[in-house]
Design a protein around this motif. Structure first.
Motif, short mmCIF file in Angstrom:
data_model
loop_
_atom_site.label_atom_id
_atom_site.label_comp_id
_atom_site.label_asym_id
_atom_site.label_seq_id
_atom_site.Cartn_x
_atom_site.Cartn_y
_atom_site.Cartn_z
N TYR A 17 0.84 -1.22 0.00
CA TYR A 17 0.00 0.00 0.00
C TYR A 17 0.87 1.27 0.00
N PHE A 18 1.89 1.22 0.83
CA PHE A 18 2.81 2.36 0.87
C PHE A 18 3.47 2.57 -0.49
N THR A 23 4.71 5.57 -5.12
CA THR A 23 5.11 5.48 -6.53
C THR A 23 4.23 6.38 -7.39
N VAL A 24 2.91 6.36 -7.16
CA VAL A 24 2.02 7.20 -7.97
C VAL A 24 2.37 8.67 -7.81
N MET A 25 2.55 9.11 -6.56
CA MET A 25 2.86 10.51 -6.33
C MET A 25 4.21 10.89 -6.91
N ALA A 26 5.20 10.02 -6.75
CA ALA A 26 6.53 10.32 -7.30
C ALA A 26 6.49 10.35 -8.82
N ALA A 27 5.77 9.38 -9.42
CA ALA A 27 5.71 9.34 -10.87
C ALA A 27 5.02 10.58 -11.42
N VAL A 28 3.91 10.94 -10.79
CA VAL A 28 3.18 12.13 -11.25
C VAL A 28 4.05 13.38 -11.12
N GLY A 429 9.65 17.49 -4.17
CA GLY A 429 8.53 17.73 -3.27
C GLY A 429 7.42 16.73 -3.48
N GLY A 430 7.14 16.38 -4.73
CA GLY A 430 6.10 15.39 -4.99
C GLY A 430 6.47 14.02 -4.45
N THR A 431 7.76 13.63 -4.63
CA THR A 431 8.20 12.32 -4.12
C THR A 431 8.12 12.29 -2.60
N PHE A 432 8.58 13.36 -1.95
CA PHE A 432 8.53 13.40 -0.49
C PHE A 432 7.08 13.39 0.00
N PHE A 433 6.22 14.09 -0.67
CA PHE A 433 4.81 14.09 -0.28
C PHE A 433 4.20 12.71 -0.49
N GLY A 434 4.63 11.98 -1.56
CA GLY A 434 4.14 10.62 -1.79
C GLY A 434 4.56 9.68 -0.68
#
Length: 526
Positions: A17-18, A23-28, A429-434
């Protein structure tokens, strides 16, 4: 240490789940950072300049503060009509013809940044105006349009206020002038209608009243003297029987009794002017006059008559009066009648004067009220005239742009390099937020799971302390299959999720457009 291993084991069970969320947040974020187009930003700085003419010498009639002036300009600049007109005239967005007006206005406002600093005491307010666009030339063009609108609207705002102030006082002066003229005409008409009873002539009329009263006394005195003279003529004729003695009696000196009689008759005439005949004083005077007449008659009767000539025909006819006596009596009667007419005329004029004097206080009060209204209007008119002069000066100051105004101290320039996006910041920032979102999901799932998994959980939920706990033992094959499934799932997530996100970016809608729409809706920029 056991607690740490317990939580690590939970994380391993929930790792998929993590991994999906992270992965989705980092990819986006990575794809968006790489695909977002460059954005250029240009800015301009405006300052509210103080009036060029000191207010001690000539003040403007527009009293808006510098901060208020900038706020008014800001609100007028961001109106719907201005945003649509500028966006369509400069083709700010690609495919702007396919965008609806609401989307254009929202996008223009989202890309426009206005910051106002200062405004404190002895601190000039400064407005920083910036615009963001995908083309460097567009940013400068839009800002130039903004500056033209700001300066035009500021000039129209200030000149409109000064012009409205000037027109107001022009109309006010005209209105007060008309009211002054109307009030003056009212006062003039009232004075003409009451010219005989005006308070200005009150003293003159009082003097005239005194003169006419003295004249009445004089007329009554003369009439009394003529009546006394007529009585003496008849008495002398009756006593002497000779008409010549009457003429002689007219030239002889009066006796003391006759002088007292004249004085008493005069006093009686004066008393009758003031009192009625029923008054005790009048009755006393009448009795005195009657007594004095008797005394005069007795004295004349004792006076020796002059030697008479031969008896004439007139002496024998006692019933008829002599012609000379008739003439004398007629002359006296005519004088008495003339005095009576004079007295009637004088009394009429005296009554008219008394009536006018009685009406004067009411006329004075009404006239004073009219004059007070006129003075109030005159004061208002003078104040309006003074304010009109100031309004004319203030309007000239604003017309010639010598008052407080907004000036551009830094013109917009065409940026040479894009200022946005910060790709490293967006991707990192997106990866860290993911990662944070994945950890939050794991924690939330664990908090929602109430099943006991440790001896402590059995004791806490059932209230029973077990003698021992037997863990679930997996075979070697089960462990290999389980680990293989986890690795496969991780590979699917790591490879498949970014591929799916990239497929959405390619075949559905670019992620930069999605991000741009979201930021436009939220009113923020990256």
């Amino acid at each position: 240490m056991d607690t740490l291993w317990y939580y690590l084991s939970i994380f391993r069970r929930r790792f998929h789940y993590f991994l999906i969320v992270a992965t989705v947040m980092a990819a986006v974020s990575v794809i968006a950072a790489l695909s977002l187009p460059p954005a250029y930003e240009s800015r301009a700085i405006l300052l509210v300049e103080s009036p060029q003419i000191p207010e001690e010498l000539a003040a403007s009639t527009v009293r808006a503060s510098a901060l208020e002036q900038l706020q008014v300009v800001q609100q007028r600049l961001l109106t719907r009509d201005n945003m649509l007109a500028i966006a369509r005239r400069l083709d700010v967005f690609e495919n702007i013809g396919q965008m609806n007006p609401d989307a254009i206005v929202t996008a223009m406002r989202g890309r426009t940044t206005i910051a106002i600093a200062g405004g404190r005491r002895n601190e000039a307010p400064v407005m920083t105006l910036s615009f963001e666009a995908s083309a460097a030339q567009t940013t400068a063009e839009v800002l130039n349009e903004y500056l033209v609108l700001i300066q035009t609207q500021d000039a129209e705002f200030r000149q409109g206020r000064s012009g409205e102030t000037l027109n107001f006082f022009v109309r006010e002066v005209e209105r007060l002038s008309q009211e002054l003229d109307l009030q003056g005409q009212t006062i003039l008409a009232y004075k003409q209608a009451n010219s005989e009873v005006l308070p200005d002539s009150l003293q003159f009329r009082l003097n005239q009243q005194s003169v006419f009263q003295d004249r009445l006394i004089q007329i009554d005195r003369e009439a009394a003297e003529l009546e006394s003279q007529r009585t003496r003529l008849l008495q002398l004729y009756e006593l002497t029987g000779d008409v010549n003695n009457t003429a002689t009696a007219e030239n002889r000196p009066l006796t003391p009794q006759e002088r007292r009689l004249e004085a008493a008759q005069t006093e009686l005439a004066e008393a009758l002017i003031v009192f009625s005949r029923e008054n005790p004083r009048v009755k006393v005077l009448e009795a005195r006059v009657a007594q004095l007449e008797k005394d005069v008659t007795a004295v004349l009767a004792l006076t020796p008559a002059p030697p008479a000539d031969e008896p004439t025909e007139a002496a024998t006819e006692q019933a008829q009066l002599p012609a000379v006596l008739v003439v004398q009596l007629s002359e006296v009667d005519s004088r008495i009648e003339a005095l009576g007419q004079q007295r009637s005329q004088t009394q009429e004029r005296l009554d008219a004067l008394s009536d006018g004097i009685d009406k004067t206080p009411a006329v004075a009060i009404a006239l004073e009220d009219m004059n007070r209204r006129y003075a109030s209007l005159q004061n208002q008119y003078e104040q309006a005239e003074a304010r009109l002069s100031k309004a004319q000066t203030g309007d000239q100051i604003e017309t010639r742009s010598r008052g407080q105004r907004i000036v551009v101290i830094e013109q917009p320039s065409i940026p040479s390099q894009p200022t946005k996006p910060n790709r490293t910041l967006i991707a990192g920032g997106g990866t860290f937020f993911g990662i944070l979102a994945g950890l939050a999901l794991v924690v939330m799932l664990e908090l929602l799971n109430n099943s006991p998994r440790r001896p402590e959980d059995i004791v806490a939920k059932l209230g029973i302390t077990p003698l021992t706990t037997i863990p679930y033992m997996q075979s070697r094959g089960q462990q290999i299959r389980r680990r293989g499934w986890r690795v496969l799932l991780a590979l699917i997530i790591v490879v498949g999720v970014p591929a799916a996100v990239y497929a959405v970016h390619l075949y559905y809608l670019p992620l930069d457009l999605i991000a741009d729409k979201i930021m436009t809706k939220l009113g923020v920029r990256w």
